[in-house]
Design a protein around this motif. Structure first.
Motif, PDB file in Angstrom:
ATOM      1  N   UNK A  25       0.865  -1.180   0.000  1.00 27.48           N
ATOM      2  CA  UNK A  25       0.000   0.000   0.000  1.00 27.48           C
ATOM      3  C   UNK A  25       0.899   1.227   0.000  1.00 27.48           C
ATOM      4  N   UNK A  26       0.570   2.170  -0.863  1.00 31.65           N
ATOM      5  CA  UNK A  26       1.302   3.432  -0.836  1.00 31.65           C
ATOM      6  C   UNK A  26       2.407   3.579  -1.851  1.00 31.65           C
ATOM      7  N   UNK A  27       2.286   2.942  -3.009  1.00 30.46           N
ATOM      8  CA  UNK A  27       3.299   3.170  -4.045  1.00 30.46           C
ATOM      9  C   UNK A  27       3.131   4.539  -4.698  1.00 30.46           C
ATOM     10  N   UNK A  28       1.891   5.007  -4.815  1.00 36.94           N
ATOM     11  CA  UNK A  28       1.632   6.212  -5.575  1.00 36.94           C
ATOM     12  C   UNK A  28       1.723   7.540  -4.848  1.00 36.94           C
ATOM     13  N   UNK A  29       1.595   7.592  -3.517  1.00 34.20           N
ATOM     14  CA  UNK A  29       1.558   8.883  -2.834  1.00 34.20           C
ATOM     15  C   UNK A  29       2.840   9.694  -2.978  1.00 34.20           C
ATOM     16  N   UNK A  30       2.704  10.993  -2.711  1.00 31.94           N
ATOM     17  CA  UNK A  30       3.840  11.905  -2.741  1.00 31.94           C
ATOM     18  C   UNK A  30       4.584  11.926  -1.412  1.00 31.94           C
TER      19      UNK A  30
END
Length: 208
Positions: A25-30
């Motif tokens: 979870x969380x590959x895409x966040x900045x």
């Protein structure tokens, strides 16, 4: 009458019994780490309601989180922090987190089923990549829930230190509100400088 020196028939390979599902979870966040979980379910302790974490409500994920931890044969959650993401890139950071999560399982998995179309190098066991695995493989569903809940909780904690960014709402993803906050306040230590919106904002600020 069979020949006396006939070779025995080849034995079939034993089916793996300890199968770990792996998801992130969380590959895409900045901002924030990427979370990776590995889970070996116990076939004798059924968990009803497992599904892809993205299809479940927050309340349902929170309810399943302790059940998975209680009933699984083994589970592990790994966070790969922002510094490592920026150093080796988000793809490699995710692959590294998967290996770490699998290595930490006790008992060790005999087979890892990983959501997606890539297998990390250096797996401690045999691996299978399953596209859409979080919709078809219960152990991957369980891993996706652990990773999602653990990361969401961490982003809530980060919000307490940096409330101006709204991490409690968007969890670090590039929403309009997050981009506006990034422009207003600049990056904080939890922002991924290898991601273009953060890098551009940091570079612009360094010019003044």
């Amino acid at each position: 009458m069979p020949a006396l020196n006939a070779a025995p028939p080849p034995s079939r390979p034993r089916k793996p019994r300890l199968i770990a599902g792996v998801d992130e979870a969380g590959r895409g966040p900045l901002a924030g780490p990427v979370a990776v979980a590995a889970v070996i379910l116990n076939p004798r302790r059924r968990i009803d309601g497992l599904d892809d974490s993205k299809k479940l409500t927050e309340a349902r994920r929170e309810a399943l989180f302790p059940l998975i931890q209680e009933r699984a044969l083994a589970w592990r959650i790994e966070f790969v922090e922002v510094e490592e993401i920026d150093r080796i890139n988000i793809f490699q950071a995710t692959m590294t987190g998967m290996c770490r999560a699998l290595l930490a399982l006790a008992p060790q998995a005999e087979l890892a089923r990983i959501d997606g179309n890539h297998l990390p190098k250096g797996l401690p066991c045999r691996g299978e990549a399953l596209v859409g695995g979080d919709a078809i493989e219960p152990s991957i569903m369980a891993a996706s829930i652990l990773a999602k809940v653990a990361r969401d909780r961490l982003m809530q904690q980060l919000h307490e230190t940096w409330p101006q960014y709204g991490f409690d709402r968007h969890k670090g993803y590039s929403t309009a509100a997050h981009l506006a906050a990034l422009q207003a306040h600049g990056p904080c230590p939890q922002h991924r400088r290898s991601f273009a919106p953060v890098r551009i904002e940091a570079e612009q600020r360094s010019l003044f």
